[in-house]
Design an enzyme around this catalytic site. Structure first.
Site, PDB file in Angstrom:
ATOM      1  N   ALA A  69      -1.777   0.993 -12.694  1.00 12.55           N
ATOM      2  CA  ALA A  69      -0.589   1.397 -13.451  1.00 12.55           C
ATOM      3  C   ALA A  69      -0.185   0.322 -14.451  1.00 12.55           C
ATOM      4  O   ALA A  69       0.128   0.623 -15.606  1.00 12.55           O
ATOM      5  CB  ALA A  69       0.571   1.700 -12.501  1.00 12.55           C
ATOM      6  N   ASN A 106      -3.970  -4.239  -4.812  1.00 18.21           N
ATOM      7  CA  ASN A 106      -4.653  -3.192  -4.050  1.00 18.21           C
ATOM      8  C   ASN A 106      -5.617  -2.378  -4.901  1.00 18.21           C
ATOM      9  O   ASN A 106      -6.583  -1.815  -4.388  1.00 18.21           O
ATOM     10  CB  ASN A 106      -3.628  -2.243  -3.415  1.00 18.21           C
ATOM     11  CG  ASN A 106      -3.016  -2.811  -2.153  1.00 18.21           C
ATOM     12  OD1 ASN A 106      -3.650  -3.573  -1.445  1.00 18.21           O
ATOM     13  ND2 ASN A 106      -1.772  -2.455  -1.887  1.00 18.21           N
ATOM     14  N   GLY A 127     -11.065   2.114  -3.153  1.00 14.77           N
ATOM     15  CA  GLY A 127     -12.394   2.701  -3.297  1.00 14.77           C
ATOM     16  C   GLY A 127     -12.795   3.118  -4.696  1.00 14.77           C
ATOM     17  O   GLY A 127     -13.912   3.603  -4.897  1.00 14.77           O
ATOM     18  N   GLY A 128     -11.904   2.967  -5.679  1.00 17.74           N
ATOM     19  CA  GLY A 128     -12.256   3.322  -7.053  1.00 17.74           C
ATOM     20  C   GLY A 128     -12.474   4.812  -7.252  1.00 17.74           C
ATOM     21  O   GLY A 128     -13.255   5.222  -8.109  1.00 17.74           O
ATOM     22  N   ARG A 144      -4.796  13.943   4.811  1.00 15.62           N
ATOM     23  CA  ARG A 144      -4.707  12.698   5.583  1.00 15.62           C
ATOM     24  C   ARG A 144      -3.713  12.791   6.733  1.00 15.62           C
ATOM     25  O   ARG A 144      -3.960  12.264   7.821  1.00 15.62           O
ATOM     26  CB  ARG A 144      -4.339  11.545   4.649  1.00 15.62           C
ATOM     27  CG  ARG A 144      -5.495  11.143   3.746  1.00 15.62           C
ATOM     28  CD  ARG A 144      -5.124  10.002   2.834  1.00 15.62           C
ATOM     29  NE  ARG A 144      -6.297   9.536   2.106  1.00 15.62           N
ATOM     30  CZ  ARG A 144      -6.283   8.563   1.202  1.00 15.62           C
ATOM     31  NH1 ARG A 144      -5.139   7.965   0.910  1.00 15.62           N
ATOM     32  NH2 ARG A 144      -7.387   8.193   0.593  1.00 15.62           N
ATOM     33  N   GLU A 179       2.635   3.087  -7.204  1.00 16.72           N
ATOM     34  CA  GLU A 179       3.136   3.135  -5.834  1.00 16.72           C
ATOM     35  C   GLU A 179       4.559   2.600  -5.700  1.00 16.72           C
ATOM     36  O   GLU A 179       5.208   2.820  -4.686  1.00 16.72           O
ATOM     37  CB  GLU A 179       2.196   2.347  -4.911  1.00 16.72           C
ATOM     38  CG  GLU A 179       2.404   2.632  -3.434  1.00 16.72           C
ATOM     39  CD  GLU A 179       1.452   1.868  -2.528  1.00 16.72           C
ATOM     40  OE1 GLU A 179       1.633   1.941  -1.295  1.00 16.72           O
ATOM     41  OE2 GLU A 179       0.538   1.199  -3.042  1.00 16.72           O
TER      42      GLU A 179
END
Length: 523
Positions: free
Chosen positions: A59, A86, A91-92, A338, A477
């Site tokens: 971001a 982070n 994991g990209g 999730r 986030e």
């Protein structure tokens, strides 16, 4: 009937486009009129920039690039010794609705379908206006990364909770594959970076506008006495891309007491709450701070994100099954969202409440795209077996039950549907012959869905009246809204890129405040 569907789709996309271009991206076509703000603070600024971005992940870098492209001088600060936070260690993987790779593989997708998937996973708690903008701009965000040199694997992945495969992943299988190209582009364009620079608070003028920040320059995490206190001014505004607080044990326990010191985190050590707290100090609206997600693909056999996480997301869950280590029975859809998988895994305990770490396994053929498997095997957090019998014996599972579960699953794979756990097996590989590879699974604290409330221009809103706090923007986030009660995998990167760009465009088009006192010479 088809006309109705097409019209509905056109209206959906048009609405999202209007929201985006009419609010945040008006910056690209609008002219900026100079304005002067009075500064009543007796602060001597070390240096004044047009825009200051706090945080150097997805971001923050997206915001910096959009602001510098509008001709603004930009400073990006990060409290850690290296950039990325982070974003670098994730994991990209980024969700892109109706991407060229999807079209090439014949996968039918749309922003509307991604919207439905995210709303379902979010348990309806999502900010629908924010979500609409997000899903309608994933392709633009993807193209933005390509422009700056990001390279993706030539296939699409199916992450849990998504109706169709729509996740693209960097060739590095790491967020560093996005962070480094974006940072290099930003540096070429003149963006300045200061690491070991920790935010202490905001400077506001008499009208309440954020006009700068106080920092500890030369900060050595986690020594809170280190560094020199300085002030940096921001003519156009400050953009907060400071991430979540998953590794802030004190703060996260206040939001969710169950997430105590017994629960590990996938986050880097600096994922703490102080930037959020400073936004709250000046009136920002806190939203859904107790909604903290656990990553259901983690392993109890390694610290942090580890190697097993990437194995499970790319191979174990889509191409294998997960079973209880005592009963050898499946207990959840391995491709559910999730939250559903997290709840299912956490329910696998003995009579005293102690964890029974589930076993996730697939064949070596099913794991061929898992780049981290070699390391996982080397560090003995994954195991390889020639036969299913060997796998069962190693973990002490009843072979007959495990064989029955595998046979039933293979039958569903052969039919390309009808799995008992409602898993999409249309693209899965059968578990019909070894070698097999297996890992143990247990969730870890991974992501904070909550944060400060922003509007469609990424302006941070005031708790007193829901109006923007002048000069303060946020993305990623650090904010709340897009994901609701539970985030779908690979949607965070999309969210960071989309709203990071919006924040950068918005702050770059703001009216500047030029009434600053004399500044000290820059060090």
């Amino acid at each position: 009937m088809n006309n109705k569907i097409n019209n509905s789709r056109r209206n959906f996309i048009t609405k999202g486009t209007l929201l985006t271009t009419g609010a945040a991206f008006a910056a690209f076509s609008g002219s900026v009129s100079a304005a002067s703000c009075s500064n009543d603070n007796a602060i001597r600024y070390h240096r004044v920039y047009d825009v200051i971005v706090v945080g150097s992940g997805f971001a923050g870098l997206a915001a910096a690039l959009e602001a510098v492209n509008l001709g603004r001088s930009v400073l990006v600060i990060d409290k850690m010794p290296v950039c990325g936070g982070n974003s670098t260690i994730n994991g990209g993987a980024v969700a892109v609705a109706n991407s060229p790779l999807q079209q090439k593989e014949g996968i039918v997708d749309s922003p509307e379908l991604m919207y439905k998937d995210m709303l379902k996973a979010g348990r309806g708690l999502n900010d629908k206006e924010q979500l609409t903008i997000l899903v309608n701009n994933t392709t633009a965000a993807y193209e933005f990364t390509l422009k700056h040199g990001v390279v993706y694997k030539p296939f699409v992945q199916h992450f849990g909770g998504h109706s169709v495969p729509r996740t693209l992943q960097t060739v590095e299988s790491s967020g560093a594959g996005i962070v480094m190209p974006l940072k290099n582009s930003a540096m070429r364009l003149g963006v300045m970076f200061r690491t070991r620079c920790k935010l202490l608070g905001f400077d506001q003028n008499a009208q309440g506008r954020v006009i700068g920040i106080s920092v500890r320059d030369g900060y050595r995490f986690p020594d809170e006495t280190s560094g020199e206190i300085r002030h940096y001014g921001a003519r156009y505004g400050v953009v907060m891309c400071s991430g979540g607080f998953s590794n802030d044990l004190r703060f996260r326990k206040m939001q969710n007491p169950r997430l105590d010191e017994k629960v590990d985190s996938t986050n880097h050590p600096g994922a703490t709450s102080e930037c959020l707290v400073q936004m709250l100090r000046i009136g920002a609206i806190p939203v859904q701070l107790d909604l903290i997600q656990l990553g259901p693909w983690s392993s109890p056999d390694e610290k942090g994100f580890g190697y097993v996480s990437q194995f499970n997301t790319i191979s174990g869950f889509p191409n294998g099954i997960m079973v209880n280590p005592r009963t050898a029975k499946r207990f959840t859809n391995e491709l559910a969202d999730r939250k559903e998988r997290e709840d299912g895994i956490l329910a696998q305990v003995d009579q005293d409440g102690n964890p029974l770490y589930p076993i996730c396994f697939t064949t070596l053929d099913g794991a061929k795209q898992a780049q981290s498997l070699t390391h996982a095997l080397h560090y003995k957090v994954a195991w390889q077996f020639d036969t299913l019998q060997q796998l069962a014996d190693h973990f002490g599972m009843p072979y007959a039950t495990l064989k029955s579960e595998v046979d039933e699953y293979n039958a569903a794979v052969a039919r390309k549907g009808g799995d008992r756990m409602h898993k999409d097996v249309s693209r899965a590989v059968p578990l019909d012959k070894g070698p097999f590879v297996a890992v143990r699974v247990w969730p870890k604290v991974h992501y904070v869905m909550g944060g400060v409330k922003i509007n469609v221009k990424a302006e941070v809103l005031n708790a007193a009246d829901s109006t923007p706090i002048p000069g303060l923007y946020a993305a990623g986030e650090a904010t709340a809204g897009s994901h609701g009660g539970s985030r779908l995998g690979s949607c965070a990167v999309a969210d960071c890129l989309v709203y990071g760009r919006i924040a950068g465009a918005s702050v770059g088009a703001a009216e500047p405040c030029d009434d600053f006192p004399a500044t000290d010479k820059d060090a």
